[in-house]
Write a protein that holds these residues in place. Structure first.
Motif: not given
Length: 484
Positions: A329, A368, A372, A375-376, A410, A465, A469-470, A472-473
């Motif tokens: 990540s 990615e 992401f 996506r935020d 994403a 994905y 993303y989770q 990443y968060r």
């Protein structure tokens, strides 16, 4: 003919279109950024004028007859810059730019005053104009005492073109002094930074006339004196005019140096807690929201520099087919982040690295990570009441189909790719110049380009994905805890 002038951080672009909005030609001149101290970012306004003259001279050399037929000029420019003039209209110091973070303490102090979020609909970010003036007052009091006018960068060019101190709503909404819902300066917010309305430019809508071209410049360029100069727009709103992103629900994703997820709105929908920018649009009675990430293509450019490979070579190593996230990540916070964290101190990171983590794996993680981050911004827009069903891709990074596939997957929305053409901020500025000169219907002028292709989310990788993303968060609070 109509002329659009776009003042970017790295250069000035002059774009000429005809009445049918066909691009006739363009000129360009480069600009440099001065960074005298860590976190500082400045430019000399005189360099903007020189660059503008160079770009127009290039355009005149290639298209003298067409330039002579110009009937209206529109302006676009990078936002938030503090250009300070004294009572004789002399520049007092270099302009403090949008990506300058020196005023983070002043921004926090202003943001703690509830009037700012209530009236502007936004967090007071360190990059905005008001905290910059608070910094000047605290650190350069002799300069602050001489401030007679505060102009945004493109409006300094307007002053050079027309002799008028004027601005418009979209750019002024990024100062932290505008009552964004009522589209007017707020006397109480100005007073909170020891300023008043006399030190601000007068306001018009971006589609309205805001001054006329001076006779001496008209003579030099071989054009008619008194040509109307449109109010214009801040760079993102100008790009939206160029892309036709002016109606409610229309949106674009911009993969430039920074990244923007931009949505037009028919009403004022502030939600400052989400760190989404809620600004006036360049068109009357229209607003827009945008999530902003500070290092989009800058993240790939950083990897390019440290790896010794060109950005295009890096993305080419990934091939055409979208891959499942590898477990590596990347947080693209190379210069801090705006949406959703408003954190100028956080920095980027790789996690999950192993012996088998090749250069291609790092490239994939960078693409990615930026996806992401968008996506935020999408989630932040949702909390602000905006739901997007598709977006149009613009910016240099949009040339990478792999990156667009990652973004579509994403975000879980289709990404439209416009047909070849120049639909950026300079084109939007030229459209605004056309509207101001002719009184044309803004919605009839600011139409969307034809779609060349649409990239759908990869249904087979949607779950992978979502899991990535989770992960990443979860990284931001973990990294923040050990770097604060």
């Amino acid at each position: 003919m109509y002329l659009g002038l776009d003042l970017g951080t790295s250069g000035v672009k002059a774009l000429l279109i005809d009445a049918g909005q066909t691009v006739i030609g363009s000129g360009h001149a480069s600009l440099d950024v001065s960074r005298p101290h860590p976190g500082w970012s400045e430019q000399n306004p005189a360099d903007w004028v020189r660059a503008c003259e160079t770009a127009i001279a290039e355009l005149k050399s290639a298209h003298p007859k067409e330039l002579a037929a110009v009937k209206g000029i529109g302006l676009s420019g990078h936002m938030h810059g503090a250009t300070l003039l004294d009572a004789s209209d002399q520049v007092l110091r270099p302009c403090i730019l949008w990506n300058d973070t020196r005023s983070h303490a002043e921004a926090a102090t202003l943001d703690a005053d509830p009037r700012f979020r209530k009236l502007t609909g936004n967090i007071v970010f360190p990059g905005f104009t008001a905290p910059k003036l608070a910094w000047v007052k605290n650190n350069e009091p002799a300069v602050f005492a001489k401030v007679a006018k505060v102009l945004l960068p493109k409006d300094f060019l307007r002053f050079w073109l027309t002799g008028e101190h004027m601005s418009e709503m979209s750019d002024s909404a990024g100062t932290s002094w505008l009552d964004v819902g009522k589209r007017r300066w707020s006397p109480e917010l100005l007073a909170a930074t020891s300023l008043d309305e006399k030190q601000m430019p007068s306001l018009v809508e971006g589609t309205e006339k805001a001054g006329a071209l001076r006779a001496d410049l008209a003579s030099k360029w071989g054009v008619q004196a008194g040509i109307p100069i449109a109010g214009g727009a801040g760079d993102n709103a100008a790009s939206a005019c160029g892309m036709g992103t002016v109606g409610a629900g229309h949106a674009f994703v911009s993969l430039g140096t920074s990244g923007v997820l931009f949505s037009a709105n028919a009403s004022y929908l502030p939600n400052p807690a989400s760190a989404v920018h809620t600004f006036c649009h360049a068109l009357p009675n229209t607003w827009h929201q945008m999530g902003v990430i500070l290092s989009a293509t800058d993240s790939l450019n950083w990897l390019s520099e440290v790896s010794g490979k060109k950005a295009g070579e890096l993305t080419a190593e990934l091939g055409e087919a979208l891959k499942a996230p590898s477990g590596v990540s990347f947080l693209p916070y190379l210069s801090g982040e705006r949406t959703p964290y408003n954190d100028s101190a956080i920095r980027g990171s790789f996690t999950g690295l192993a012996h088998e983590s090749s250069r291609a794996v790092l490239t994939q993680a960078v693409l990615e990570g930026v996806a992401f981050a968008f996506r935020d911004s999408l989630e932040a827009l949702k909390t602000a009441g905006t739901i997007l069903t598709r977006v149009t891709a613009i910016g240099g990074g949009s040339r990478s189909r792999y990156w667009l596939k990652a973004i579509a997957t994403a975000l879980q929305v289709p990404v439209d790719i416009p047909a070849d053409g120049d639909f950026g901020a300079a084109f939007g500025a030229a459209r605004l110049g056309l509207i101001a000169a002719t009184g044309a219907d803004p919605l009839a002028v600011c139409t969307a380009p034809k779609t060349d292709a649409t990239i759908e989310p990869d249904s087979g990788l949607g779950s992978a994905y979502a899991d990535a993303y989770q992960r990443y968060r979860a990284l931001y609070p973990a990294i923040k805890a050990v770097t604060a």
